[in-house]
Scaffold this active site. Structure first.
Site, PDB file in Angstrom:
ATOM      1  N   GLU A 289      -9.337   6.350   7.457  1.00 27.02           N
ATOM      2  CA  GLU A 289      -7.912   6.571   7.292  1.00 27.02           C
ATOM      3  C   GLU A 289      -7.522   7.855   6.553  1.00 27.02           C
ATOM      4  O   GLU A 289      -6.540   8.498   6.912  1.00 27.02           O
ATOM      5  CB  GLU A 289      -7.289   5.379   6.543  1.00 27.02           C
TER       6      GLU A 289
ATOM      7  N   ARG B 238       0.833  -1.211   0.000  1.00 23.35           N
ATOM      8  CA  ARG B 238       0.000   0.000   0.000  1.00 23.35           C
ATOM      9  C   ARG B 238       0.868   1.262   0.000  1.00 23.35           C
ATOM     10  O   ARG B 238       0.482   2.287  -0.563  1.00 23.35           O
ATOM     11  CB  ARG B 238      -0.981  -0.001   1.178  1.00 23.35           C
TER      12      ARG B 238
END
Ligand code: FES
Ligand code: FES
Lengths: 776, 159
Positions: free
Chosen positions: A729, A311
């Site tokens: 997030e 990621r």
């Protein structure tokens, strides 16, 4: 409709009364036992002798367990079975659980642990990136590399080349509620576990393995957590498994909570990175090519490190169209805590890399950093931010691709940036900062902007699924359950709003219930910001099933079209007739209509090959932008955040109050990561910052005096729950502007680029100022 | 070790418990009196989650021994509301959505109430620094400060 309303957290009345129960607050049976782990004191080696007699004889001790006493699996890993619950004889970091004490009180267990005598044959530990590289100590056989075009050739041909390397520290989650679990043995070998976890199914799975029973014999319940932030995705496994094994052995309820110091020493944290970059720009400030080298410190066990490091690579572009890019990522195995999930899951690290490049390039080229960023943004979609049909993606959008080949179809940042620059009065304040710095030799100011583009979906595609269970009782009240967990983000309230909206009833008629593996099975962790996207849709499906059954039966009763039955305002209308929802439920019950349903959802469109680095890992992107202003004392390096302005994209927000809360908290946590939160290990691999006395998360006194937070008025172009966007997030990375603002302030002390490391503690800022002042 | 008998007052009610002389007031409240509103966030006086008042003074109950409560008056989050009627601070925390996971909330309410009792008209800076010992990992503090400031204003206007 209940959705889109600013409603407080569902349990707010309980919280203010002090009666909301966390795992440690659950009343326990009288003879409940308490556990503590004995921890290793060396970073690497073998246990040569272990004398636990004194531990066994300590007051209150009922049982002492080592790896040999575990009846079945000795493993708490969420990935590749490389993480024993109790040491198998090897030691891999300071703080590794070696044995467990089961005693009559928490204090007795903790005191007994200290009586152990353990001898080790110590081996050289791998604590640094250099040591790991020299020993080729890594996960996976070599680096992962994602490429688009030819970065090296593009850089070689560029008018300006910038390069640099910086350190990016890890981060302790510091959920205010430490890890905790309570296991209650049932009849016939069954086990009920209350766990402070983001992933009840994983706890169920690991407990079942440890007890040698099928998953159906283990039930895990999670009502709420006192904060999670990723730190309770896998790190709760050890406590739950230890409690369950002890409960099986003793036949008594067993509870374990980590003391704060133990929690910080034992559990994994955000991955620290070293990022090296080389980038080529043309004279206008357009990026031609960039090459990143990521070194991720993963700790001793694999845990979730591979998807985290992936990621980071997937966010190495952030908001910028990179014509040529190469990202090389090394996942290093070290003798430290096993780094784990933490809000953003590697995304923040990747994003800091490219923001650093942009900041550095703006300094070298003498272009305003916002201007330079805007020139490199992805293209905006044709036709503004309205939901699109698949065909509306014009052919030039096909070129609007990330380094991993996903077309960016929903880029919102052009409009958001203009709006934020205006609302934050950026240009005027930028000039005021320059004027201030020209006039003031000691206290310097800095101001910076940073954008966020964050990909939404689990990159492990099969995790993008969710289930729900809904019952309507004959009095019209509704029982709601789904696989998501509540850690303060307000998921339960948002999903309850969805349920109330589907039935057209007031929110008070919906009962929110604890996450329970016996109600909804095979759930994914509440992670990747996916909570309301996935569970909201699953609940919608369940509610609609029941609603359609009720509608069909009422339509038949009134000889009306099913489509003409309407739910709203607590009532159900069919033709001229009007029932309260409760009456309609009672009628359905009497008509022998099932008023219970499950719901299921899986995210469409996504497919991803993590080895090739190609595909569409993300269903959509969430956006945000922030401007931060700081003041720095150049004599000491101390600083304050004076003002923060944020504009964040939550799509069509399900609940603006809760979403703004996520944005504010995310920004402050992100800024904390890059400023005051410093993890320090000594040469022996001991974490020296293992309590709030030495590890500094932002405190109330750090709150910016001016803190303007607004949501972008848009909606998701993809068909998500009420066109909302995930919000857990993405706002974390808004904190990057605080780090860049510090760099801007330091830059006013000299001509060179400050090249700050992160976290930019007062010490790091002071060093940066000295470097510039001394011209080195 | 023999246990010590302690008689004290919690939220106005006379209570008694037996405790080990090394046990903290926090553990006594939670384990012996089942008042689990005060939380252990650190056990070392650094987070404020365990805040209570002792004869009106704000303390970290993790740093006070259970035996020290003898003859004193303890105030906890459970005593802030008058029966079913919430204290204005409690209501404002709900109205302002000044909590997320909620585990810091009891300690912050106890601390904020103690502030307003001794200083009904605090500045924003006084609130920020008074609450600096109460860590919150979720909210970023903005809504908390605004809730406290607004409560102070309402309470001043009410008298
Ligand atoms: S638990 Fe008492 S201050 Fe943290
Ligand atoms: S609301 Fe979670 S710590 Fe404050």
């Amino acid at each position: 409709m209940s959705v889109a309303k600013p409603l407080p957290h569902d349990a707010a009345p309980l919280h203010v009364a002090g009666t909301a129960r966390y795992v440690d607050d659950i009343p326990t049976p009288r003879d409940t036992l308490h556990l503590a782990f004995g921890l290793s004191t060396i970073a690497k080696g073998r246990i040569t002798a272990m004398d636990l007699d004194a531990v066994r004889q300590a007051p209150g001790v009922v049982l002492v367990m080592t790896a040999d006493d575990l009846p079945f699996a000795n493993d708490v890993s969420p990935s590749i079975h490389d993480e024993p619950l109790l040491s198998d004889g090897t030691v891999n970091y300071v703080g590794q659980p070696i044995f467990a004490v089961v005693a009559t009180s928490h204090l007795a267990a903790r005191k007994a642990v200290r009586r152990a005598r353990i001898d080790y044959a110590e081996e050289p530990a791998i604590l640094t990136i250099e040591q790991a590289l020299a020993a080729n100590s890594r996960f996976e056989d070599g680096p992962r590399i994602y490429e688009k075009g030819d970065a090296e050739a593009a850089i070689a041909g560029a008018a300006h080349v910038i390069e640099g390397t910086f350190e990016l520290g890890g981060q302790e989650h510091f959920y205010l509620e430490g890890q905790a679990a309570l296991a209650l043995p049932g009849e016939g070998g069954d086990m009920l576990v209350h766990s402070s976890t983001q992933h009840p199914t994983e706890i169920q799975h690991k407990v079942a393995e440890a007890l040698g029973v099928p998953m159906h014999a283990v039930r895990v319940e999670t009502r709420r957590m006192g904060g999670g932030f990723g730190g309770k995705e896998s790190q709760g496994n050890a406590l739950a498994v230890a409690c369950a094994v002890a409960a099986r052995a003793t036949g008594r309820a067993c509870k374990m909570r980590y003391d704060r110091d133990d929690d910080m020493v034992i559990t994994g944290k955000r991955h620290a990175f070293r990022i090296a970059y080389r980038a080529g720009f043309d004279t206008e400030g357009r990026i031609l090519g960039v090459s990143f080298l990521h070194h991720a410190i993963c700790g001793w066990a694999q845990d979730l490190s591979l998807p985290v490091a992936d990621r980071a690579m997937l966010h190495a572009d952030n908001a910028y169209l990179l014509p040529n890019a190469r990202i090389e990522s090394h996942r290093l195995k070290t003798n430290t805590q096993s780094a784990t999930a933490y809000r953003g899951f590697g995304g923040p690290q990747g994003m800091v890399g490219i923001e650093r490049v942009m900041d550095h390039a703006a300094h070298v080229l003498g272009i305003d950093p916002v201007e330079l960023r805007q020139r490199n943004y992805y293209a905006a979609p044709a036709g503004g931010s309205a939901p699109h049909t698949p065909r509306s993606i014009s052919s030039e959008m096909k070129e609007n691709t990330t380094p991993y080949g996903q077309v960016v179809e929903d880029f919102e940042l052009h409009g958001m940036t203009e709006a934020l620059l205006a609302s934050s009065d950026y240009a005027t304040r930028k000039a005021a900062v320059a004027a201030w710095n020209a006039a003031n030799p000691i206290v310097k100011r800095g101001i910076a902007f940073s954008p966020v583009k964050f990909g939404i979906s689990f990159t492990l595609t099969h995790l993008n699924q969710a289930g729900a269970l809904v019952h309507v009782y004959q009095d019209g009240s509704v029982h709601l359950n789904h696989g998501g967990t509540e850690m303060g983000q307000g998921l339960f309230q948002k999903v309850a709003q969805v349920a109330a909206s589907r039935f057209g009833i007031p929110l008070e008629m919906v009962k929110i219930t604890a996450t329970d593996t016996a109600k909804v099975p095979n759930t994914s962790a509440t992670a990747a910001s996916s909570g309301s996207d996935l569970n909201g849709m699953a609940v919608k499906a369940a509610c609609d099933t029941i609603r359609d059954r009720m509608a069909a039966s009422l339509a038949e009763r009134h000889q009306a079209e099913v489509a003409s039955v309407r739910f709203g305002n607590g009532q159900v209308e069919v033709g001229e007739a009007r029932y309260s929802f409760a009456e309609a439920a009672a009628l359905a019950y009497q008509g022998r209509i099932s008023l219970s349903a499950t719901g299921f959802y899986k995210t469409p469109k996504i497919e991803w090959d993590r080895i090739q680095g190609r595909g569409r890992p993300f269903y959509y992107f969430a956006y945000g932008a922030s401007v931060t202003e700081v003041a720095v004392d150049t004599l000491t390096g101390e600083y304050r955040i004076l003002r923060a302005d944020i504009l964040h994209d939550a799509g069509a927000s399900l609940n603006p109050d809760l979403d703004i809360g996520q944005v504010e908290g995310g920004y402050v946590q992100g800024a904390g990561w890059l400023t005051t939160e410093e993890l320090v290990w000594d040469d022996h691999g001991r974490l020296r910052t293992h309590a709030p006395s030495t590890y500094k998360i932002p405190a109330c006194s750090d709150r910016p005096e001016v803190f303007n937070v607004a949501l972008w008025d848009g909606q998701n172009r993809e068909d998500t729950i009420y066109r909302s966007k995930a919000v857990g997030e993405p706002p974390f990375m808004l904190g990057i502007s605080a780090w860049l603002a510090l760099s801007d302030a330091v830059a006013s002390c000299g001509d060179a680029y400050p090249a700050l490391n992160a976290p930019a503690t007062a010490e790091e800022v002071w060093k940066g100022i000295r470097r510039l002042g001394d011209g080195i | 070790m023999s246990k010590i008998h302690v008689s004290t007052t919690v939220n106005g009610d006379a209570v008694e418990y037996l405790c080990d002389p090394r046990e903290t007031l926090l553990d006594c409240l939670r384990d012996k009196l089942s008042l689990t509103g005060a939380k252990e966030g650190c056990g070392t006086g650094d987070c404020g989650a365990c805040s209570v008042t002792l004869d009106g003074r704000l303390v970290c109950s993790c740093l006070v021994l259970g035996v020290e409560a003898e003859g004193k008056e303890i105030g906890t989050v459970e005593g802030i509301a008058e029966g079913d009627v919430l204290h204005p601070l409690q209501q404002k925390f709900i109205d302002y959505a000044a909590l997320q996971c909620g585990i810091c909330t009891p300690g912050i309410l106890v601390a904020a109430k103690a502030l307003l009792e001794q200083n009904p008209d605090p500045t924003e800076e006084e609130v920020r620094f008074w609450l600096a010992g109460n860590l919150c990992r979720c909210t970023g503090y903005d809504k908390i400060i605004r809730a406290v400031m607004d409560t102070a204003k309402d309470m001043r206007e009410a008298v």
